[in-house]
Scaffold this motif. Structure first.
Motif, mmCIF file in Angstrom:
data_model
loop_
_atom_site.group_PDB
_atom_site.id
_atom_site.type_symbol
_atom_site.label_atom_id
_atom_site.label_comp_id
_atom_site.label_asym_id
_atom_site.label_seq_id
_atom_site.Cartn_x
_atom_site.Cartn_y
_atom_site.Cartn_z
ATOM 1 N N GLU A 14 -35.928 13.065 -14.440
ATOM 2 C CA GLU A 14 -34.926 12.023 -14.166
ATOM 3 C C GLU A 14 -34.044 11.802 -15.393
ATOM 4 O OE1 GLU A 14 -34.728 7.212 -13.346
ATOM 5 O OE2 GLU A 14 -36.661 8.240 -13.268
ATOM 6 N N TYR A 15 -34.678 11.716 -16.576
ATOM 7 C CA TYR A 15 -33.916 11.505 -17.807
ATOM 8 C C TYR A 15 -33.044 12.732 -18.102
ATOM 9 C CZ TYR A 15 -37.220 7.690 -18.513
ATOM 10 O OH TYR A 15 -37.970 6.562 -18.357
ATOM 11 N N LYS A 40 -29.843 12.624 -16.230
ATOM 12 C CA LYS A 40 -28.901 11.638 -16.774
ATOM 13 C C LYS A 40 -28.222 12.168 -18.038
ATOM 14 C CE LYS A 40 -31.164 7.500 -14.943
ATOM 15 N NZ LYS A 40 -31.896 6.260 -15.271
ATOM 16 N N ARG A 95 -25.215 14.751 -17.580
ATOM 17 C CA ARG A 95 -23.844 14.352 -17.247
ATOM 18 C C ARG A 95 -22.910 14.518 -18.448
ATOM 19 N NH1 ARG A 95 -26.218 9.008 -17.757
ATOM 20 N NH2 ARG A 95 -25.072 7.722 -19.255
ATOM 21 N N LYS A 155 -21.375 2.269 -27.638
ATOM 22 C CA LYS A 155 -22.199 1.248 -26.980
ATOM 23 C C LYS A 155 -22.768 0.284 -28.014
ATOM 24 C CE LYS A 155 -24.191 -0.301 -23.200
ATOM 25 N NZ LYS A 155 -23.467 -0.670 -21.972
ATOM 26 N N GLU A 159 -35.525 8.600 -23.104
ATOM 27 C CA GLU A 159 -35.773 7.245 -22.600
ATOM 28 C C GLU A 159 -35.253 6.203 -23.599
ATOM 29 O OE1 GLU A 159 -39.503 4.615 -20.807
ATOM 30 O OE2 GLU A 159 -39.882 6.541 -21.764
ATOM 31 N N LEU A 206 -31.335 6.390 -23.640
ATOM 32 C CA LEU A 206 -30.756 5.826 -22.414
ATOM 33 C C LEU A 206 -30.985 4.320 -22.313
ATOM 34 C CD1 LEU A 206 -31.739 8.716 -19.990
ATOM 35 C CD2 LEU A 206 -29.419 8.038 -20.566
ATOM 36 N N GLU A 207 -32.022 3.827 -22.994
ATOM 37 C CA GLU A 207 -32.263 2.376 -22.998
ATOM 38 C C GLU A 207 -31.058 1.631 -23.573
ATOM 39 O OE1 GLU A 207 -35.167 -0.933 -25.098
ATOM 40 O OE2 GLU A 207 -35.812 1.165 -25.090
ATOM 41 N N LEU A 250 -27.870 3.114 -23.875
ATOM 42 C CA LEU A 250 -26.687 3.456 -23.090
ATOM 43 C C LEU A 250 -26.615 2.689 -21.776
ATOM 44 C CD1 LEU A 250 -26.434 7.336 -23.545
ATOM 45 C CD2 LEU A 250 -24.963 5.590 -24.540
ATOM 46 N N GLU A 251 -27.788 2.364 -21.204
ATOM 47 C CA GLU A 251 -27.816 1.701 -19.900
ATOM 48 C C GLU A 251 -28.021 0.189 -20.002
ATOM 49 O OE1 GLU A 251 -30.775 3.821 -17.689
ATOM 50 O OE2 GLU A 251 -29.488 5.582 -17.407
ATOM 51 N N THR A 252 -28.030 -0.336 -21.230
ATOM 52 C CA THR A 252 -28.145 -1.792 -21.396
ATOM 53 C C THR A 252 -26.862 -2.471 -20.929
ATOM 54 O OG1 THR A 252 -29.662 -1.585 -23.276
ATOM 55 C CG2 THR A 252 -28.470 -3.656 -23.069
ATOM 56 N N GLU A 253 -27.000 -3.439 -20.065
ATOM 57 C CA GLU A 253 -25.840 -4.177 -19.565
ATOM 58 C C GLU A 253 -25.359 -5.168 -20.632
ATOM 59 O OE1 GLU A 253 -24.183 -3.887 -16.698
ATOM 60 O OE2 GLU A 253 -25.439 -2.224 -16.003
#
Length: 606
Positions: free
Chosen positions: A2-3, A6, A9, A132, A342, A345-346, A348-351
């Motif tokens: 999964e990672y 991601k 991309r 980011k 992981e 991406l933690e 990069l995917e933090t809102e």
């Protein structure tokens, strides 16, 4: 995986290199098999196993491929080279050299193209992480160690390159090499190949058992690396305090405990990872050994297989070992890279909770004033501001005073949208600041803080931070207003002097005046001064205060102050206590009230 998907991309801009790499790898796999098969005719000639065949053989299907190749070789030898054995051997050697040359040529081209993809993904991943990092709110880093963030941008991204992106080289080349080799092995001896397939799944299962705990072990290593980088970052930032309090031994102990844990975790991880290659090779050689026994019986006892075919077959079987080892090593890399991906991406995917509305408007000017209506705010559980209300008309100076922890600096953080209010609203010219773009909102404001935050660059570039391509005369004018021009002129290279890490080549007063010059050059209509003179000596404070007064002329100013002597000329002084306004008025009005403000002034008079 999964990672891995991601992360892939980021490979999209470099897909042409991926396509060229795939083509080169397909040809590498094909010529790798053909190179080994090219040994077969040479061995046949050497063992004098060619027979006279005068008619060109006819292709009857894949099932008779071995028979067809034998017949075609014999036909070629009979028709062309039966009389000249030297020329025949030279042709066979040239064929072998040609096949191996093409194999290695396409192997190099595959690595050449993948280099652009791997390094491109590495660059873009780092750029995305840095962007980011800047975009995330200040509150995010109050919970994170800076060293951990640095570790994610440096070592974790490198781990992704070494583990995940190395798989891109293997996705096509190694599996295709195995497929082509197996096809050739089936063509040479279906019976022997069936025997191989009995043992290969067993060895594959044994190899997979080794890699099961790699993700967990890798995660421990990367977290510990982030921890000791944090200790290093804190040590460099607080070196004066560490030395002054003789705390070198304590910090040495903390750092050594961390590196000892890193040592143990790394040993455990690498020893498990290093087991991959020898175990896969040993199991592969075991299969080869069994093949030698079984195939040898077919050649020597059963006489059902020719010696030249068996030797070629064994070469092909051994050729499977290299890609099989690479695939098993890569599978361990995926597990190890999972932990790094992981962590990356933690971030990069933090809102980002400070969201800019889609219909946010640009606010180019400041015309009327600032209103803070019913604002309540908390960093965690306890409210720092409670139902706070304040109006700041354009051109006026409002000072905020009170004890530490009363919420003064929080107002500056909310005004600049470093944080968003929990309740209430902050308006500029009657419009909620959340309706403006963050960029245009902050363009309206200049900020001078207690800690002079400067960068390891020249004086000119530090002053010009808020204004791209600032003219030299504008920089000098801003420095004059900030009472900084005289000491800058005395520096070795003047405005082109590098001021060192965090401006450490300058005194506290000099650093603060550069911060003020930076705010002056930006020329914003609203100025926020967060305890700008509290850390200065008396002489420096006088120079800085004079600079501040020049800067605040014709501007709307919010001044947060500990030293009450610096804000006596403010139009309005607001006294805070535990997040609430307890007094409000001019200096003389508050002194007449004989309340909290007068008590604070009296305490500072001694």
């Amino acid at each position: 995986m999964e990672y891995f998907k991601k992360i892939l991309r980021f490979a999209n801009p470099y897909k042409k290199y991926a396509f060229l790499n795939i083509i080169a790898n397909v040809l590498y796999a094909l010529f790798s098999t053909l190179a080994m098969l090219s040994l077969f005719p040479m061995l046949t000639v050497l063992f004098k196993q060619t027979e006279a065949v005068t008619e060109k053989p006819i292709w009857t299907g894949i099932g008779d491929v071995q028979k067809y190749l034998d017949s075609y070789l014999n036909y070629y030898v009979t028709e062309n080279l039966s009389e000249d054995q030297g020329q025949l051997l030279m042709t066979m050697v040239a064929l072998v050299i040609g096949m191996f040359f093409l194999k290695n040529l396409f192997g190099y081209l595959a690595m050449y193209f993948i280099t652009f993809l791997r390094n491109g993904v590495l660059k873009d991943l780092r750029n995305a992480l840095y962007a980011k990092t800047i975009d995330l709110p200040i509150g995010f880093y109050s919970e994170k160690r800076k060293g951990d963030t640095i570790a994610r941008i440096t070592s974790d991204v490198l781990e992704i390159q070494h583990s995940f992106l190395s798989i891109l080289e293997l996705i096509v080349r190694e599996p295709l090499t195995i497929v082509f080799t197996i096809i050739a092995m089936v063509a040479l001896s279906p019976k022997l190949t069936l025997f191989v397939f009995i043992f290969l799944p067993l060895s594959g299962f044994l190899i997979s058992l080794i890699g099961k705990s790699l993700k967990r072990k890798s995660d421990r290593v990367q977290k510990e690396q982030g921890y000791f980088l944090s200790i290093l970052e804190e040590t460099l930032g607080g070196l004066r305090v560490i030395k002054a309090f003789n705390a070198e031994v304590r910090f040495n102990s903390i750092f050594q405990k961390s590196t000892s844990r890193f040592y143990r975790f790394s040993n455990s991880l690498l020893n498990r990872q290093n087991l991959a290659s020898p175990s896969s090779e040993f199991l592969g050689i075991t299969v080869i050994g069994i093949l030698l026994w079984y195939g040898g019986r077919m050649v020597l006892v059963e006489k059902s297989l020719e010696a030249s075919v068996f030797i070629t077959y064994m070469g092909l079987a051994y050729q499977i070992l290299t890609p099989a080892k690479a695939i098993s090593k890569a599978s361990y890399g995926v597990k190890k890279g999972n932990a790094a991906a992981e962590r990356v991406l933690e971030i990069l995917e933090t809102e980002n909770p400070i969201v800019e509305k889609k219909e946010a408007v640009v606010k180019p000017t400041f015309d009327k004033g600032i209103e803070i209506n019913g604002v309540s705010f908390k960093y965690e559980d306890e409210y720092v501001l409670k139902n706070f209300n304040l109006k700041v008309p354009k051109g006026k100076t409002v000072a905020l005073v009170g004890q530490s922890g009363s919420g003064k600096s929080t107002i500056a953080n909310l005004m600049t949208r470093f944080y968003d209010v929990n309740e209430g609203e902050i308006k500029i010219d009657g419009v909620d600041i959340r309706d403006f773009t963050k960029n245009s909102l902050r363009n309206l404001m200049g900020l001078v803080t207690q800690d002079s935050i400067l960068f390891n660059d020249t004086v000119k570039n530090n002053i010009g931070l808020g204004k791209e391509n600032a003219k030299e005369e504008d920089v000098i004018e801003a420095a004059k207003i900030a009472n900084a021009h005289d000491f800058i002129s005395e520096l070795p290279l003047g405005y082109n002097t590098n001021i060192g890490d965090s401006g450490n080549k300058l005194s506290g007063g000099q650093k603060q005046r550069l911060s003020i010059a930076r705010a002056v050059l930006k020329n914003p209509p609203i100025m926020i001064l967060d305890e700008a003179t509290s850390a200065l000596d008396t002489e420096s404070e006088r120079l800085v205060q004079d600079a501040l007064e020049k800067m605040m002329q014709n501007r709307t100013s919010i001044v947060i102050a500990h030293r009450l002597s610096t804000i006596q000329n403010a139009d309005t002084i607001v006294v805070l206590q535990k997040g609430e306004i307890v007094e409000q008025g001019s200096h003389s009005q508050l002194m007449d009230k004989n309340g909290v403000y007068k008590k604070l002034v009296t305490m500072q008079s001694f």
